[in-house]
Design a protein around this motif. Sequence first.
Motif, PDB file in Angstrom:
ATOM      1  N   LYS A   8       0.830  -1.204   0.000  1.00 32.89           N
ATOM      2  CA  LYS A   8       0.000   0.000   0.000  1.00 32.89           C
ATOM      3  C   LYS A   8       0.868   1.259   0.000  1.00 32.89           C
ATOM      4  O   LYS A   8       0.573   2.222  -0.702  1.00 32.89           O
ATOM      5  N   PRO A  11       3.201   1.231  -4.090  1.00 33.96           N
ATOM      6  CA  PRO A  11       2.557   0.338  -5.060  1.00 33.96           C
ATOM      7  C   PRO A  11       3.465  -0.188  -6.162  1.00 33.96           C
ATOM      8  O   PRO A  11       3.217  -1.259  -6.701  1.00 33.96           O
ATOM      9  N   THR A  52       2.384  -2.652 -10.703  1.00 32.13           N
ATOM     10  CA  THR A  52       2.032  -1.973  -9.453  1.00 32.13           C
ATOM     11  C   THR A  52       1.044  -2.815  -8.663  1.00 32.13           C
ATOM     12  O   THR A  52       0.291  -3.608  -9.231  1.00 32.13           O
ATOM     13  N   TRP A  53       1.080  -2.643  -7.356  1.00 32.45           N
ATOM     14  CA  TRP A  53       0.141  -3.311  -6.460  1.00 32.45           C
ATOM     15  C   TRP A  53      -1.087  -2.442  -6.293  1.00 32.45           C
ATOM     16  O   TRP A  53      -0.988  -1.230  -6.162  1.00 32.45           O
ATOM     17  N   LYS A  54      -2.241  -3.069  -6.282  1.00 29.57           N
ATOM     18  CA  LYS A  54      -3.488  -2.382  -5.973  1.00 29.57           C
ATOM     19  C   LYS A  54      -4.051  -3.063  -4.735  1.00 29.57           C
ATOM     20  O   LYS A  54      -4.469  -4.225  -4.788  1.00 29.57           O
TER      21      LYS A  54
END
Length: 64
Positions: A8, A11, A52-54
């Motif tokens: 978080k 990302p 990217t992390w969501k």
Amino acid sequence: MAALDAMKAEPAATYPEIAQRIGFSESKVYRISDVLRKKGLVERAGSRKTGTWKVLVGHIGRAG
């Protein structure tokens, strides 16, 4: 979870970057991310290096 918090906060972080940030091995980060994806808590858009992390949930604690 430390891994979820790292995803978080950054990302664009790669698996090795997350591992270094939280003090886990890369293989443990792979396993954790797999569990988080299966539970519907995170998604990874793009490749391992440029993706990217969501994060799909808010902060859920510091369990690991």
